[in-house]
Design a protein around this motif. Sequence first.
Motif, PDB file in Angstrom:
ATOM      1  N   TYR A  98       0.829  -1.206   0.000  1.00  0.00           N
ATOM      2  CA  TYR A  98       0.000   0.000   0.000  1.00  0.00           C
ATOM      3  C   TYR A  98       0.867   1.261   0.000  1.00  0.00           C
ATOM      4  O   TYR A  98       2.047   1.241   0.341  1.00  0.00           O
ATOM      5  CB  TYR A  98      -0.961   0.003   1.193  1.00  0.00           C
ATOM      6  N   SER A  99       0.224   2.381  -0.354  1.00  0.00           N
ATOM      7  CA  SER A  99       0.912   3.670  -0.403  1.00  0.00           C
ATOM      8  C   SER A  99       0.975   4.285   0.992  1.00  0.00           C
ATOM      9  O   SER A  99      -0.051   4.471   1.644  1.00  0.00           O
ATOM     10  CB  SER A  99       0.171   4.616  -1.358  1.00  0.00           C
ATOM     11  N   GLU A 101       1.690   7.299   1.589  1.00  0.00           N
ATOM     12  CA  GLU A 101       1.028   8.594   1.461  1.00  0.00           C
ATOM     13  C   GLU A 101      -0.484   8.436   1.591  1.00  0.00           C
ATOM     14  O   GLU A 101      -1.156   9.234   2.248  1.00  0.00           O
ATOM     15  CB  GLU A 101       1.367   9.227   0.112  1.00  0.00           C
ATOM     16  N   LEU A 196      -0.209   0.344  -4.108  1.00  0.00           N
ATOM     17  CA  LEU A 196       0.801   0.683  -5.113  1.00  0.00           C
ATOM     18  C   LEU A 196       0.764  -0.366  -6.221  1.00  0.00           C
ATOM     19  O   LEU A 196       0.822  -1.560  -5.926  1.00  0.00           O
ATOM     20  CB  LEU A 196       2.191   0.722  -4.485  1.00  0.00           C
ATOM     21  N   ILE A 198       2.744  -1.920  -7.912  1.00  0.00           N
ATOM     22  CA  ILE A 198       4.085  -2.457  -8.149  1.00  0.00           C
ATOM     23  C   ILE A 198       3.956  -3.895  -8.630  1.00  0.00           C
ATOM     24  O   ILE A 198       3.148  -4.666  -8.114  1.00  0.00           O
ATOM     25  CB  ILE A 198       4.944  -2.356  -6.873  1.00  0.00           C
ATOM     26  N   TYR A 269       6.451  -0.375 -11.936  1.00  0.00           N
ATOM     27  CA  TYR A 269       5.096  -0.032 -11.523  1.00  0.00           C
ATOM     28  C   TYR A 269       4.168   0.050 -12.728  1.00  0.00           C
ATOM     29  O   TYR A 269       4.587   0.464 -13.817  1.00  0.00           O
ATOM     30  CB  TYR A 269       5.067   1.327 -10.811  1.00  0.00           C
ATOM     31  N   CYS A 273      -3.654  -0.046  -9.726  1.00  0.00           N
ATOM     32  CA  CYS A 273      -4.090  -1.384  -9.316  1.00  0.00           C
ATOM     33  C   CYS A 273      -5.595  -1.487  -9.556  1.00  0.00           C
ATOM     34  O   CYS A 273      -6.357  -0.589  -9.193  1.00  0.00           O
ATOM     35  CB  CYS A 273      -3.772  -1.604  -7.844  1.00  0.00           C
TER      36      CYS A 273
END
Length: 499
Positions: A98-99, A101, A196, A198, A269, A273
Amino acid sequence: MIKRQIRTIIICAVAFVACVVAYFAVVKPLIASLVTDDEVPVLLEGEVLGTNNRILMMEHLEKADMQSIEVHNSHGSYTMYRGDDEEFYIKGYEGAPYSLEALSSLVVSTGYTLSITRVGYDFTDEEMSAYGLGPNDDYAWYTITKRDGTTHTVHIGDKIPTGGGYYAAYKGRNAVYVLDTSIAKTVLANLTDIILPILSYPLSTATYYMVDDFYLYRDGDVVVWIDFLTGEEMNDAAAIGQYIMLYPADYTPNTTNYDTILQKLAAFYGIACVELGRTNEPIDPDHLLEAYGINIDDPAYGIVYTYKDITSAIYFSEPDENGLMYAYSQLFNLVATLSYSDVSFLDWDIIKFVDRPVFFKNINDIAQIRIQGQDIDETFILEGEGQDLIVTPKSTGRPFDPDDVQNFRQLYKVLLSIHMEDYSPVTDTSELECMMTMTVVTDAGETIEYKFYPYSTRRCYYTINGSGLFYTYSDQIQKVLNDTVRAIKGEPIDSEGKD
């Protein structure tokens, strides 16, 4: 002239004084009559007075106060919780990237409930329903559990008519507030919005080149397999560089082009998602195929590699007409969108992975070289390395003297100068005559056989252990044969010469 300047200065000074007098006599009192202090609101139990006399629906909670945040909205539900290591995880999706931010935004959005206004209180259930907050309404909500076990629950109702906020209520208190629109990107957002996109294990900028066992798949088949070699493995493979190609043949890897891919994988990335699988529950392959066109068993494209004993596997769909495609990360169990332009290397021909040298081995790690062709069949046995290198032609059984060893090194340079040119239009050797066979045995016992087949006056198709795609020039092979005779006879070899 001077009198005129003095008069101008006096006039400006008088005007300034007049403006000051007018400000204090007229303007300032007028402004004061228009500006009044906001009325301090009467607080309900649990409310907190915030800045500019605005109401906080509950106490201000920071991340350090929180044990978990449970969110329910139209997209589903999820819970962020504090683990034993003090890090936050998503319940049931512990491995999800997860982000940070996004987590910070969620913490602020849920823990700092500074309302734009309080619409009213002591509403009936029917009156609460007018704001989408009645007991039978399908509103979004979240619950914060503090580290001491205390909980706070907030309900999010309809958007206000102007679109500038959302009606909200604190559980157990029939009061309606307006929160700003920032909650649309946090409490009201999909779980995937904070993930994220990724796709593979991130690589350190200092050690990204150490990717091991890199595979590229296309249409379900392996296109290329490149391996990273440790120091000992380099010796065993007699490799000059740190990479060796294991498929489709023992070609010399093009490190420049390969490095381009590795740098992409260093921080690989997607755009966003779109689906996240639960921990230890891989997304169903049939669902991946139906929803995203990703076929794990027979992928349009696939990448698999190992880094620090962690294997990353990414499978891709075909790109659409706009160049968008889906990718499934097996490591992070998520599907993300991405642009084909960012992964165009997926369609690289094998030639882009192959460097020009046909033979690229370290002489210090070679045990023997056999060269056959045009009435030549000689095996050179190599022992030792560096200045202690000993070369013995099998035909005589007598080691070369030091000068002849240096001459043999010139022959070795000629072998290293054989270069791939391009794809060969001819790959069927059934009707071709072999011009030269070179069999190399490394100190580790690996045997590599190179065969060269002229198919035109200048061009020569070659194979490595029976596999071939490319051609070299026949005059390079003829020079090897000529210089082999010179090495046997002790005649000087000019590695830069033409014949």
